[in-house]
Design a protein around this motif. Sequence first.
Motif, PDB file in Angstrom:
ATOM      1  N   HIS B  93       0.910  -1.141   0.000  1.00 43.82           N
ATOM      2  CA  HIS B  93       0.000   0.000   0.000  1.00 43.82           C
ATOM      3  C   HIS B  93       0.958   1.202   0.000  1.00 43.82           C
ATOM      4  O   HIS B  93       1.745   1.366   0.954  1.00 43.82           O
ATOM      5  CB  HIS B  93      -0.884  -0.059   1.263  1.00 43.82           C
ATOM      6  CG  HIS B  93      -1.915   1.020   1.369  1.00 43.82           C
ATOM      7  ND1 HIS B  93      -3.226   0.779   1.739  1.00 43.82           N
ATOM      8  CD2 HIS B  93      -1.842   2.361   1.194  1.00 43.82           C
ATOM      9  CE1 HIS B  93      -3.902   1.911   1.783  1.00 43.82           C
ATOM     10  NE2 HIS B  93      -3.081   2.891   1.453  1.00 43.82           N
ATOM     11  N   LEU B  94       0.920   1.953  -1.061  1.00 40.32           N
ATOM     12  CA  LEU B  94       1.852   3.070  -1.286  1.00 40.32           C
ATOM     13  C   LEU B  94       2.102   3.908  -0.025  1.00 40.32           C
ATOM     14  O   LEU B  94       1.156   4.299   0.657  1.00 40.32           O
ATOM     15  CB  LEU B  94       1.263   3.971  -2.378  1.00 40.32           C
ATOM     16  CG  LEU B  94       1.954   5.298  -2.685  1.00 40.32           C
ATOM     17  CD1 LEU B  94       3.340   5.104  -3.240  1.00 40.32           C
ATOM     18  CD2 LEU B  94       1.114   6.103  -3.668  1.00 40.32           C
ATOM     19  N   HIS B  95       3.367   4.183   0.266  1.00 43.59           N
ATOM     20  CA  HIS B  95       3.695   5.052   1.407  1.00 43.59           C
ATOM     21  C   HIS B  95       5.034   5.735   1.193  1.00 43.59           C
ATOM     22  O   HIS B  95       5.968   5.137   0.657  1.00 43.59           O
ATOM     23  CB  HIS B  95       3.713   4.259   2.719  1.00 43.59           C
ATOM     24  CG  HIS B  95       4.595   3.049   2.711  1.00 43.59           C
ATOM     25  ND1 HIS B  95       4.272   1.888   2.042  1.00 43.59           N
ATOM     26  CD2 HIS B  95       5.792   2.816   3.286  1.00 43.59           C
ATOM     27  CE1 HIS B  95       5.227   0.986   2.210  1.00 43.59           C
ATOM     28  NE2 HIS B  95       6.175   1.527   2.956  1.00 43.59           N
ATOM     29  N   PHE B  96       5.092   6.993   1.586  1.00 42.39           N
ATOM     30  CA  PHE B  96       6.344   7.733   1.654  1.00 42.39           C
ATOM     31  C   PHE B  96       6.824   7.715   3.105  1.00 42.39           C
ATOM     32  O   PHE B  96       6.041   8.008   4.011  1.00 42.39           O
ATOM     33  CB  PHE B  96       6.153   9.192   1.208  1.00 42.39           C
ATOM     34  CG  PHE B  96       6.098   9.377  -0.287  1.00 42.39           C
ATOM     35  CD1 PHE B  96       4.926   9.136  -0.998  1.00 42.39           C
ATOM     36  CD2 PHE B  96       7.221   9.798  -0.988  1.00 42.39           C
ATOM     37  CE1 PHE B  96       4.877   9.309  -2.376  1.00 42.39           C
ATOM     38  CE2 PHE B  96       7.177   9.967  -2.373  1.00 42.39           C
ATOM     39  CZ  PHE B  96       6.007   9.726  -3.069  1.00 42.39           C
ATOM     40  N   HIS B  97       8.108   7.378   3.304  1.00 40.59           N
ATOM     41  CA  HIS B  97       8.734   7.497   4.623  1.00 40.59           C
ATOM     42  C   HIS B  97       9.345   8.889   4.779  1.00 40.59           C
ATOM     43  O   HIS B  97      10.014   9.369   3.858  1.00 40.59           O
ATOM     44  CB  HIS B  97       9.893   6.505   4.767  1.00 40.59           C
ATOM     45  CG  HIS B  97       9.496   5.084   4.919  1.00 40.59           C
ATOM     46  ND1 HIS B  97       9.222   4.523   6.138  1.00 40.59           N
ATOM     47  CD2 HIS B  97       9.346   4.100   4.005  1.00 40.59           C
ATOM     48  CE1 HIS B  97       8.913   3.232   5.961  1.00 40.59           C
ATOM     49  NE2 HIS B  97       8.979   2.951   4.676  1.00 40.59           N
ATOM     50  N   VAL B  98       9.153   9.490   5.941  1.00 42.51           N
ATOM     51  CA  VAL B  98       9.793  10.773   6.264  1.00 42.51           C
ATOM     52  C   VAL B  98      10.635  10.559   7.523  1.00 42.51           C
ATOM     53  O   VAL B  98      10.084  10.327   8.608  1.00 42.51           O
ATOM     54  CB  VAL B  98       8.733  11.873   6.494  1.00 42.51           C
ATOM     55  CG1 VAL B  98       9.386  13.187   6.910  1.00 42.51           C
ATOM     56  CG2 VAL B  98       7.882  12.065   5.231  1.00 42.51           C
ATOM     57  N   TYR B  99      11.969  10.614   7.352  1.00 44.02           N
ATOM     58  CA  TYR B  99      12.890  10.330   8.459  1.00 44.02           C
ATOM     59  C   TYR B  99      13.598  11.602   8.936  1.00 44.02           C
ATOM     60  O   TYR B  99      14.217  12.290   8.111  1.00 44.02           O
ATOM     61  CB  TYR B  99      14.012   9.382   8.000  1.00 44.02           C
ATOM     62  CG  TYR B  99      13.585   8.030   7.527  1.00 44.02           C
ATOM     63  CD1 TYR B  99      13.372   6.990   8.424  1.00 44.02           C
ATOM     64  CD2 TYR B  99      13.438   7.762   6.163  1.00 44.02           C
ATOM     65  CE1 TYR B  99      13.003   5.723   7.980  1.00 44.02           C
ATOM     66  CE2 TYR B  99      13.075   6.494   5.711  1.00 44.02           C
ATOM     67  CZ  TYR B  99      12.858   5.486   6.620  1.00 44.02           C
ATOM     68  OH  TYR B  99      12.503   4.244   6.166  1.00 44.02           O
ATOM     69  N   PRO B 100      13.593  11.875  10.242  1.00 38.57           N
ATOM     70  CA  PRO B 100      14.472  12.940  10.735  1.00 38.57           C
ATOM     71  C   PRO B 100      15.918  12.450  10.668  1.00 38.57           C
ATOM     72  O   PRO B 100      16.182  11.263  10.883  1.00 38.57           O
ATOM     73  CB  PRO B 100      14.016  13.132  12.188  1.00 38.57           C
ATOM     74  CG  PRO B 100      13.385  11.831  12.571  1.00 38.57           C
ATOM     75  CD  PRO B 100      12.840  11.217  11.315  1.00 38.57           C
ATOM     76  N   ARG B 101      16.841  13.341  10.345  1.00 38.23           N
ATOM     77  CA  ARG B 101      18.258  12.967  10.209  1.00 38.23           C
ATOM     78  C   ARG B 101      19.146  13.969  10.962  1.00 38.23           C
ATOM     79  O   ARG B 101      18.837  15.155  10.995  1.00 38.23           O
ATOM     80  CB  ARG B 101      18.673  12.959   8.724  1.00 38.23           C
ATOM     81  CG  ARG B 101      18.189  11.719   7.979  1.00 38.23           C
ATOM     82  CD  ARG B 101      18.962  10.502   8.445  1.00 38.23           C
ATOM     83  NE  ARG B 101      18.536   9.264   7.815  1.00 38.23           N
ATOM     84  CZ  ARG B 101      17.823   8.319   8.429  1.00 38.23           C
ATOM     85  NH1 ARG B 101      17.394   8.483   9.656  1.00 38.23           N
ATOM     86  NH2 ARG B 101      17.530   7.196   7.798  1.00 38.23           N
ATOM     87  N   TRP B 102      20.207  13.441  11.556  1.00 44.56           N
ATOM     88  CA  TRP B 102      21.126  14.269  12.351  1.00 44.56           C
ATOM     89  C   TRP B 102      22.553  14.195  11.827  1.00 44.56           C
ATOM     90  O   TRP B 102      22.951  13.164  11.249  1.00 44.56           O
ATOM     91  CB  TRP B 102      21.100  13.797  13.806  1.00 44.56           C
ATOM     92  CG  TRP B 102      19.879  14.237  14.550  1.00 44.56           C
ATOM     93  CD1 TRP B 102      19.735  15.401  15.265  1.00 44.56           C
ATOM     94  CD2 TRP B 102      18.621  13.559  14.653  1.00 44.56           C
ATOM     95  NE1 TRP B 102      18.459  15.482  15.789  1.00 44.56           N
ATOM     96  CE2 TRP B 102      17.759  14.367  15.437  1.00 44.56           C
ATOM     97  CE3 TRP B 102      18.133  12.349  14.152  1.00 44.56           C
ATOM     98  CZ2 TRP B 102      16.451  14.007  15.739  1.00 44.56           C
ATOM     99  CZ3 TRP B 102      16.821  11.995  14.441  1.00 44.56           C
ATOM    100  CH2 TRP B 102      15.994  12.802  15.222  1.00 44.56           C
ATOM    101  N   HIS B 103      23.308  15.251  12.076  1.00 46.96           N
ATOM    102  CA  HIS B 103      24.751  15.213  11.772  1.00 46.96           C
ATOM    103  C   HIS B 103      25.401  14.104  12.591  1.00 46.96           C
ATOM    104  O   HIS B 103      26.276  13.388  12.108  1.00 46.96           O
ATOM    105  CB  HIS B 103      25.408  16.558  12.115  1.00 46.96           C
ATOM    106  CG  HIS B 103      24.937  17.681  11.261  1.00 46.96           C
ATOM    107  ND1 HIS B 103      25.072  17.677   9.885  1.00 46.96           N
ATOM    108  CD2 HIS B 103      24.321  18.849  11.567  1.00 46.96           C
ATOM    109  CE1 HIS B 103      24.561  18.790   9.389  1.00 46.96           C
ATOM    110  NE2 HIS B 103      24.092  19.511  10.387  1.00 46.96           N
ATOM    111  N   HIS B 104      24.974  13.995  13.838  1.00 47.26           N
ATOM    112  CA  HIS B 104      25.478  12.945  14.715  1.00 47.26           C
ATOM    113  C   HIS B 104      24.780  11.643  14.322  1.00 47.26           C
ATOM    114  O   HIS B 104      23.662  11.355  14.757  1.00 47.26           O
ATOM    115  CB  HIS B 104      25.163  13.319  16.161  1.00 47.26           C
ATOM    116  CG  HIS B 104      25.675  12.329  17.155  1.00 47.26           C
ATOM    117  ND1 HIS B 104      26.977  11.870  17.144  1.00 47.26           N
ATOM    118  CD2 HIS B 104      25.066  11.691  18.178  1.00 47.26           C
ATOM    119  CE1 HIS B 104      27.139  10.995  18.114  1.00 47.26           C
ATOM    120  NE2 HIS B 104      25.996  10.866  18.767  1.00 47.26           N
ATOM    121  N   LYS B 105      25.443  10.850  13.476  1.00 50.59           N
ATOM    122  CA  LYS B 105      24.762   9.782  12.758  1.00 50.59           C
ATOM    123  C   LYS B 105      24.197   8.676  13.657  1.00 50.59           C
ATOM    124  O   LYS B 105      23.238   7.996  13.279  1.00 50.59           O
ATOM    125  CB  LYS B 105      25.678   9.183  11.683  1.00 50.59           C
ATOM    126  CG  LYS B 105      25.988  10.200  10.585  1.00 50.59           C
ATOM    127  CD  LYS B 105      26.542   9.569   9.331  1.00 50.59           C
ATOM    128  CE  LYS B 105      26.952  10.633   8.315  1.00 50.59           C
ATOM    129  NZ  LYS B 105      25.858  11.551   7.960  1.00 50.59           N
TER     130      LYS B 105
END
Lengths: 130, 130
Positions: B93-105
């Motif tokens: 079922h179609l979905h876009f993931h939205v991930y927060p990302r940090w410099h501190h991996k």
Amino acid sequence: MDDCIFCKIINRQLPACIVAEAQKVIVFVSRHNDLLVVPKAHIKNIYDLDPETGNELMTELIKTATATKKGFESDGIYITQANDPAAGQDVFHLHFHVYPRWHHKAKNNVTRVGEQERRATMERVRNFYE
Amino acid sequence: MDDCIFCKIINRQLPACIVAEAQKVIVFVSRHNDLLVVPKAHIKNIYDLDPETGNELMTELIKTATATKKGFESDGIYITQANDPAAGQDVFHLHFHVYPRWHHKAKNNVTRVGEQERRATMERVRNFYE
């Protein structure tokens, strides 16, 4: 913007393998042989994207994904979009990547390709762009 | 669709941490604590996405990216969307993931999280959803 390579491609100051062009959006082949779906206006990232341009961007994204799958006869399509360096954004002009993907994973490892491969990709995808 | 977990969430047959709901689109927290932007209709993947639903999907994607960055105070936002198993699609079922990302991996390495963390994410993002 003067020092933006995507703006230069859009303004035809730099050559590129352009697959399609709509009113507010352009589609061209990246140096890694995937497809880029890009607003013509210099919009830095998704936070700054207006819904009207976003609408056309989505329409072209659907067309690009469909045509890339058909043109490459790939098993799948993976789409990414990075905002800010922490997420891996390197060109600060909004772009969606459209990657063909295969079950045979070795086929997914594309490094930089030359003009000839990019032209072949352009033609392959263009043939199915509706 | 009867056996689709996203359809069950949309129909309130399964609980979920829902951040926002528009006419054709819903936004909720995934089990890995990222955000999912999903059409309410059972559309399998991007090849089957109609431009009208796609338009609303993009509008909510912009809002979700912006609210996730603010809510998590993250350094960036990474968006992905997979079509077919070859690209890593697991829920059809179609979905876009939205991930927060940090410099501190190290902060990017989120595995499955529990109900409490998902509720916290829902509230964090909801506060900035406009």
